[in-house]
Design a protein around this motif. Sequence first.
Motif, PDB file in Angstrom:
ATOM      1  N   PRO B 352       9.728  -2.694  -7.359  1.00 41.18           N
ATOM      2  CA  PRO B 352       9.695  -1.904  -6.118  1.00 41.18           C
ATOM      3  C   PRO B 352      10.564  -0.649  -6.201  1.00 41.18           C
ATOM      4  O   PRO B 352      11.631  -0.662  -6.811  1.00 41.18           O
ATOM      5  N   ASP B 353      10.112   0.418  -5.532  1.00 38.02           N
ATOM      6  CA  ASP B 353      10.753   1.733  -5.628  1.00 38.02           C
ATOM      7  C   ASP B 353      12.226   1.737  -5.245  1.00 38.02           C
ATOM      8  O   ASP B 353      13.021   2.460  -5.810  1.00 38.02           O
ATOM      9  N   GLU B 433      14.512  -8.349  -6.969  1.00 40.46           N
ATOM     10  CA  GLU B 433      14.166  -8.754  -5.599  1.00 40.46           C
ATOM     11  C   GLU B 433      15.181  -9.710  -4.994  1.00 40.46           C
ATOM     12  O   GLU B 433      15.481  -9.659  -3.813  1.00 40.46           O
ATOM     13  N   ARG B 598      -1.854 -10.459 -11.407  1.00 46.07           N
ATOM     14  CA  ARG B 598      -0.933 -11.114 -10.471  1.00 46.07           C
ATOM     15  C   ARG B 598       0.471 -11.297 -11.074  1.00 46.07           C
ATOM     16  O   ARG B 598       1.436 -11.454 -10.347  1.00 46.07           O
ATOM     17  N   VAL B 601       1.766  -7.112 -10.950  1.00 49.77           N
ATOM     18  CA  VAL B 601       1.602  -6.208  -9.809  1.00 49.77           C
ATOM     19  C   VAL B 601       2.952  -5.960  -9.116  1.00 49.77           C
ATOM     20  O   VAL B 601       3.803  -6.842  -9.038  1.00 49.77           O
ATOM     21  N   GLY B 602       3.132  -4.727  -8.621  1.00 51.29           N
ATOM     22  CA  GLY B 602       4.397  -4.381  -7.993  1.00 51.29           C
ATOM     23  C   GLY B 602       4.541  -4.936  -6.589  1.00 51.29           C
ATOM     24  O   GLY B 602       5.651  -5.208  -6.134  1.00 51.29           O
ATOM     25  N   ASN B 603       3.445  -5.091  -5.899  1.00 46.40           N
ATOM     26  CA  ASN B 603       3.468  -5.571  -4.516  1.00 46.40           C
ATOM     27  C   ASN B 603       3.919  -7.035  -4.471  1.00 46.40           C
ATOM     28  O   ASN B 603       3.227  -7.923  -4.958  1.00 46.40           O
ATOM     29  N   SER B 604       5.067  -7.255  -3.840  1.00 46.16           N
ATOM     30  CA  SER B 604       5.611  -8.617  -3.847  1.00 46.16           C
ATOM     31  C   SER B 604       4.778  -9.584  -3.005  1.00 46.16           C
ATOM     32  O   SER B 604       4.986 -10.794  -3.057  1.00 46.16           O
ATOM     33  N   ASP B 605       3.847  -9.060  -2.193  1.00 47.43           N
ATOM     34  CA  ASP B 605       2.954  -9.958  -1.440  1.00 47.43           C
ATOM     35  C   ASP B 605       1.849 -10.508  -2.326  1.00 47.43           C
ATOM     36  O   ASP B 605       1.113 -11.407  -1.936  1.00 47.43           O
ATOM     37  N   LEU B 606       1.711  -9.904  -3.492  1.00 47.78           N
ATOM     38  CA  LEU B 606       0.642 -10.343  -4.397  1.00 47.78           C
ATOM     39  C   LEU B 606       1.189 -10.963  -5.687  1.00 47.78           C
ATOM     40  O   LEU B 606       0.528 -11.775  -6.330  1.00 47.78           O
ATOM     41  N   ARG B 607       2.396 -10.535  -6.069  1.00 46.34           N
ATOM     42  CA  ARG B 607       2.902 -10.949  -7.380  1.00 46.34           C
ATOM     43  C   ARG B 607       3.203 -12.447  -7.438  1.00 46.34           C
ATOM     44  O   ARG B 607       3.776 -13.018  -6.505  1.00 46.34           O
ATOM     45  N   LYS B 611       6.413 -15.096  -3.759  1.00 43.14           N
ATOM     46  CA  LYS B 611       7.703 -15.195  -3.048  1.00 43.14           C
ATOM     47  C   LYS B 611       8.674 -16.165  -3.730  1.00 43.14           C
ATOM     48  O   LYS B 611       9.501 -16.798  -3.082  1.00 43.14           O
TER      49      LYS B 611
END
Lengths: 196, 634
Positions: B352-353, B433, B598, B601-607, B611
């Motif tokens: 994440p940025d 994260e 999966r 991917v950068g999006n933590s809702d998908l990686r 969670k």
Amino acid sequence: MKLKIFTFSIFLLISASVMAVLSSAQFQGYVAINNVLKYRLFQEDNDFNFGKFIASDDLGRLLGFYSGDGNSSGFQNGNPNATNMAIWSLGFSSLGIWLAHACDPTPFEDKTFQQLDPLVLQSVRNFCQWPSAKSRNKKNLGQLWDLFVNYDAPESEYVAWEKYMLMNELKAKSPEGIIEEAVVTMLLNPHFLLRK
Amino acid sequence: MKLRIGLLVVLCAACGRPSNSLLQKDQINISSISADDLTSEKDREKKEWINKVSKVLRLGAGLSHKDDLQKLMSMNREDIVAYFMNDPLFGESVLDFNLYFFGMKNGGLRDFGGNYTDKLGRYKDRVFDVPAAITAAREILKPNGNYLRLLDYEQPLYLTTKDRIFESPDPTMTKEQFSEFAKSIWIQRIDEMIALAEDGIEKNREKLCALIYPRSDGPITAPRYFGMPFNLFSLLRAAPKGVGTFYFPCPFPEYPFVSDSLEQMKIYRERAVALLSLIESLDNKIYQVKYVTDLKETDLKFYGIENNSVQMTRGLYNQLQNSSTNYNRRRAAYILKRYFCDDLTPINVVIPDEHSGGRHGSEASCQACHYKLDPMAGFFKDLGYGGYDFTPTNNLIRFDDMTVLERDEYQKEWKAAPASSREWNIGYIRSSEYESKNVYGETMGDLFKIIQTAPEVKRCIVKRSAEYILGENQVIDAGYLNHLSDEFEETAKKNSNQAMKKIWTQLLVSKTFSEPDRQTDQCYDYAPGESPAGKPPCRVAYLLQKNCVQCHGSTNSFGRLDLSKWIKLDSGKMSFPHLDKNGKQKAQKQTMDAILYRLTVGNSDLRMPLKMYMDNGDREQLVLWSEKVLKGTL
């Protein structure tokens, strides 16, 4: 000498073609082979160094060696190729010729030679009367193999080597020649040279 | 001679897999061998195994006629391993392994021949660059030793032999002549300096500089081969911070001038005399180093040096040079790779940025490494060229590329954000994260406290042990490795020597090591109670079990994906059971593409794992393996 050069020319040509079928097996490397010979053939606290037989330690780097500078490290030059096979062969050949000084009528004045294990020295001397039956027999060959190769190669390898050494064609060799032949052909065994 | 050709051809052809069939091809009839001629296969196998064990534990020395094979054959395998571990050569093997662990294994341990005539050979300079490797090798041989001193920051200073210290660069001089000449130069030079200082330091600054930073006679005055991380004149110019500092402002102006220099010079003269006396005791006529236990050590405090013999020596820093633009990343990569077994393999995991902080490495693909590399580099923030500590200087820091920067400005790289509770963003970062997974610090001492307690480091010792003993390219079931690591950690709480020996014993009696003709891409050992039948390939089965199977354990679970099995599809390809909404098995490419996406991917809702935290090394292994499956290169 011409024959030897011819042999190697042929060997290099053939080896290039068989390289394609080699699997991923790598050499144990210069240090490993040096350590095995150092321990097996000599008395404790000897200054044997296989580098002496291949001109220099630096050349040993072509025979497989570990290199590391912290961040990058790994075993290099471990894949058998025509060049390193030639170096191994020449090194073992030199070692064989050097060991053949065991047959000299006067003691060989060499510090490292004098550090040879007495049993090894005797087992080499057993070949000084080649091709008489006193030298050319299974007992002598078996002893030499046990001292040099030990359990590095399966017994079937010994059987093959023994048959080779007892072939009629080798009867014509001089004692020095047969010692060199024995050392080269024993130690060039892949089971001895390669990692398992 | 024709026979020789035949033999070499056979040899060469047999390089990959020497076998009887090749010999038969060469018309050597093995079938005629009587069964009586062959020792029983089982006995033979054990003897070959003993020979291999001997090589691992006695620095390559295989069995020989000097060994009591009959006695060894009567022992069980664990006892045989213990027997070889009692051999002093075991210390040499462990030293060799330790160098391997630190990535500093370079050829053999010793030099023979050349200028050096002692028949014992001499430990290479490289060995002295890694004192921790020596310490741990000595510890393993002690009845109550602590192998994990391998990870101590402070280390003793080990000494090489006198003839290496005084190895003559001049072929016309004998070692003895050179030794006398060099010694007189040392003392003479200090006396000259004292005389000049008495005459007036400011007035003679230039001459003093020339003496303290000699350029023309380096080989004489810089006996690096003392095995020290410094040379004699380092004793004079690079003393530690604090009282008695003697920093000369030449040729590097960043060093402050200290007014009590004259008094210090007199003290250093005494130290130099003491040092020369110590060197005399290293004459290899009396200082015989047959085993690692024979090495002498000395306490640098006696010479006024504190904290100078540590894990990270000058020799090591010479390998890990830091330029003004590198910001210690090479040193950080070394720590991560060597102590944590984190190879920083770029797997394009997008971070994440908010964690990029606008520094170098803000590109997504770069962040995959930099989010952990940069905070690790911060531990070295005070150390400039050669690893020298620049905190006593006038806010300047000099790098190996000889560039000088303002130290405050340079160190801003690691300043934590104002909102943070920490002053520095320095530490071992497990996750970008989950901050609670990370450990922060500031100094080199903090770093080594982390190293001593992090489970990853102990796992790394086990992993490297497996590579060292079984081969670097041998596939090992991750569950088995994890089982060994757990055992190592547990045993090491009470006795780290025992832990190390136990793990090496398990590896040496393992099926993998014992298999006479093993395949490198096949696993032979599993954790107790584990069976490989029907499971995904051993390279990843355990990782999937640990991180994924909880949610993806059958085709009735999330995504209709079962990561606990590995099946052959109609196409002939292998894949996981993975059904579409109509209950039809998906193609391998579809499944593996989805898994790769999966995982990275950068999006933590998908990686994945969703969670949840997954170890970086596990993710890296899974990504690399998935890529290979897709490319068909497994």
